[in-house]
Design an enzyme around this catalytic site. Sequence first.
Site, PDB file in Angstrom:
ATOM      1  N   LYS A 115      -4.287   3.870  -3.321  1.00  0.00           N
ATOM      2  CA  LYS A 115      -4.154   5.577  -4.238  1.00  0.00           C
ATOM      3  C   LYS A 115      -3.923   4.559  -6.056  1.00  0.00           C
ATOM      4  O   LYS A 115      -4.544   4.564  -6.917  1.00  0.00           O
ATOM      5  CB  LYS A 115      -2.453   5.631  -4.068  1.00  0.00           C
ATOM      6  CG  LYS A 115      -3.122   6.298  -2.696  1.00  0.00           C
ATOM      7  CD  LYS A 115      -3.776   6.936  -2.536  1.00  0.00           C
ATOM      8  CE  LYS A 115      -4.244   7.061  -0.432  1.00  0.00           C
ATOM      9  NZ  LYS A 115      -3.080   7.588   0.164  1.00  0.00           N
ATOM     10  N   ASP A 121       8.837   4.332   0.185  1.00  0.00           N
ATOM     11  CA  ASP A 121       7.627   4.671  -0.187  1.00  0.00           C
ATOM     12  C   ASP A 121       7.118   4.864  -1.770  1.00  0.00           C
ATOM     13  O   ASP A 121       7.315   6.322  -1.648  1.00  0.00           O
ATOM     14  CB  ASP A 121       6.585   5.661   1.128  1.00  0.00           C
ATOM     15  CG  ASP A 121       4.938   5.931   0.974  1.00  0.00           C
ATOM     16  OD1 ASP A 121       4.368   5.471  -0.170  1.00  0.00           O
ATOM     17  OD2 ASP A 121       4.562   6.216   1.570  1.00  0.00           O
ATOM     18  N   ARG A 144      -5.551 -15.502   8.106  1.00  0.00           N
ATOM     19  CA  ARG A 144      -4.892 -14.786   7.881  1.00  0.00           C
ATOM     20  C   ARG A 144      -3.696 -14.591   7.422  1.00  0.00           C
ATOM     21  O   ARG A 144      -2.878 -14.292   6.967  1.00  0.00           O
ATOM     22  CB  ARG A 144      -5.245 -14.741   9.582  1.00  0.00           C
ATOM     23  CG  ARG A 144      -3.586 -13.094   9.989  1.00  0.00           C
ATOM     24  CD  ARG A 144      -3.784 -13.544  11.588  1.00  0.00           C
ATOM     25  NE  ARG A 144      -4.786 -13.910  12.519  1.00  0.00           N
ATOM     26  CZ  ARG A 144      -4.220 -15.183  12.702  1.00  0.00           C
ATOM     27  NH1 ARG A 144      -2.785 -15.370  12.210  1.00  0.00           N
ATOM     28  NH2 ARG A 144      -4.928 -15.883  13.443  1.00  0.00           N
ATOM     29  N   TYR A 170       3.245  11.418   4.005  1.00  0.00           N
ATOM     30  CA  TYR A 170       2.251  11.398   4.843  1.00  0.00           C
ATOM     31  C   TYR A 170       1.809  11.858   5.945  1.00  0.00           C
ATOM     32  O   TYR A 170       2.395  11.010   6.615  1.00  0.00           O
ATOM     33  CB  TYR A 170       1.874   9.998   3.893  1.00  0.00           C
ATOM     34  CG  TYR A 170       0.226   9.743   3.788  1.00  0.00           C
ATOM     35  CD1 TYR A 170      -0.843  10.959   3.226  1.00  0.00           C
ATOM     36  CD2 TYR A 170      -0.015   8.940   5.410  1.00  0.00           C
ATOM     37  CE1 TYR A 170      -2.304  10.478   3.379  1.00  0.00           C
ATOM     38  CE2 TYR A 170      -1.453   8.856   5.817  1.00  0.00           C
ATOM     39  CZ  TYR A 170      -2.103   9.097   4.279  1.00  0.00           C
ATOM     40  OH  TYR A 170      -3.774   8.870   4.551  1.00  0.00           O
TER      41      TYR A 170
HETATM   42  C1  LIG Z   1      -2.655   7.326   1.845  1.00  0.00           C
HETATM   43  C2  LIG Z   1      -1.150   7.090   2.475  1.00  0.00           C
HETATM   44  C3  LIG Z   1      -0.660   6.537   3.049  1.00  0.00           C
HETATM   45  C4  LIG Z   1      -1.122   5.209   3.968  1.00  0.00           C
HETATM   46  O1  LIG Z   1      -1.523   4.455   2.758  1.00  0.00           O
HETATM   47  P1  LIG Z   1      -3.729   4.199   3.572  1.00  0.00           P
HETATM   48  O2  LIG Z   1      -4.342   3.873   2.117  1.00  0.00           O
HETATM   49  O3  LIG Z   1      -4.518   5.427   3.256  1.00  0.00           O
HETATM   50  O4  LIG Z   1      -3.403   3.629   4.937  1.00  0.00           O
HETATM   51  C5  LIG Z   1       0.944   6.560   3.069  1.00  0.00           C
HETATM   52  N1  LIG Z   1       1.286   6.559   2.301  1.00  0.00           N
HETATM   53  C6  LIG Z   1       1.468   8.053   1.629  1.00  0.00           C
HETATM   54  C7  LIG Z   1       2.154   8.735   0.554  1.00  0.00           C
HETATM   55  C8  LIG Z   1      -0.191   7.424   0.568  1.00  0.00           C
HETATM   56  O5  LIG Z   1      -0.048   8.959  -0.170  1.00  0.00           O
END
Ligand SMILES: *Cc1c(COP(=O)(O)O)cnc(C)c1O
Length: 384
Positions: A200, A175, A51, A103
């Site tokens: 992604k 983000d 961890r 998101y």
């Molecule tokens: C998918 C996504 C998230 C969340 O990420 P996870 O890996 O699904 O927890 C946050 N911001 C954006 C823009 C995303 O596309």
Amino acid sequence: MGSKDLKFNSKTIHGGQHPDKAYGAVMPPIYQTSTYAQTTPGGHKGFEYSRSGNPTRTALENSLASIENGKYGLAFASGLAAMDAVIKLLNPGDEVVSTNDLYGGSYRLFKQIFEKYGITFHFIGMQDPGKIEGYINDKTKLIWVETPTNPMMNIINIKAVSDMARKHGVLLAVDNTFATPYIQQPLDLGADIVMHSATKYLGGHSDVVVGGLVVKDKTLADKLYFIQNASGAVCGPMDSFLVLRGIKTLHVRMQRHNENGIAIANFLADHPKIEKVYWPGFEDHPNHNVAKEQMKGFGGMISFITKGSNYDDAIKIVEKLQLFTLAESLGGVESLAGHPASMTHASIPKEEREKSGVVDALIRLSVGIEDVDDLIADLEQAIG
Ligand SMILES: *Cc1c(COP(=O)(O)O)cnc(C)c1O
């Protein structure tokens, strides 16, 4: 040559990477272990419990730091776990100014988890950064930006927002999931924290759920590391390996996502049945100039509405698509289509959602790296 001096297209492959010390393995081995032998209490080789740290995760964290031009990377079990760690920097009574068109899961985390701990979130349109200032007061500790926004593809001027954040002594987190560091590097534009859903584009193959944070400042990195270790939502070794492998081809994939994105955005814009296409590459996009300045290419995310359509029409189109898979998520090699109102953004109340343009007729595409002629033929048959 240190990996700091490398160009982006080499950093994806070599950034923060070294052949494994034990046998020279070129790819970081998957250290599938929870603990590490000690010779005497505290006598270990840098790792004591997975961890707190794991060599495969460290390799990913170094790679993330390298490609985002940061100094410290942290890898989490998901993008939302990474965001959760950022908000845990705050205390009850603190306020956050956030993008309104973001998101759906981010909105849910802010609203339904953290508001009950006494943190207040203001969701506002940030296309005009001047608007943000009116929401900043003594309690404001963080500005949260997502650009391009999801799914409306609005563009927020990161440099302008970071200047304002600095002026008021507020942290700025971006983000960068949609753009990836191939397209934009928020730390270079003045952001303090870059966040990724590596699920992604960074992973890129729709086979893993991982999140990441990158920062430049040591004190901030230490605080985030403390939260990562204390709360425990870490990225496992196998998942770290998969994202490391994905990142090695990020630049070539992004180049093709950009190219296919251009072709599909133009195909849709020229189609007689299309009402509106949301894509920052169009000259008449409200923040096209900002996009041109802060982004290298416009990516593979495109949203659109067909003429006179409603909820049912949009559902019919996404059901008819064959090469575009109807699915949540984005950023993989394969093309996906989604219906934000009923899928990714269903957790945002309808009035709230529609205020930012997420209407029932909206369809979102994640354009993959298949042959673009096949993708266009699929859209053609589905739109009819
Ligand atoms: C998918 C996504 C998230 C969340 O990420 P996870 O890996 O699904 O927890 C946050 N911001 C954006 C823009 C995303 O596309």
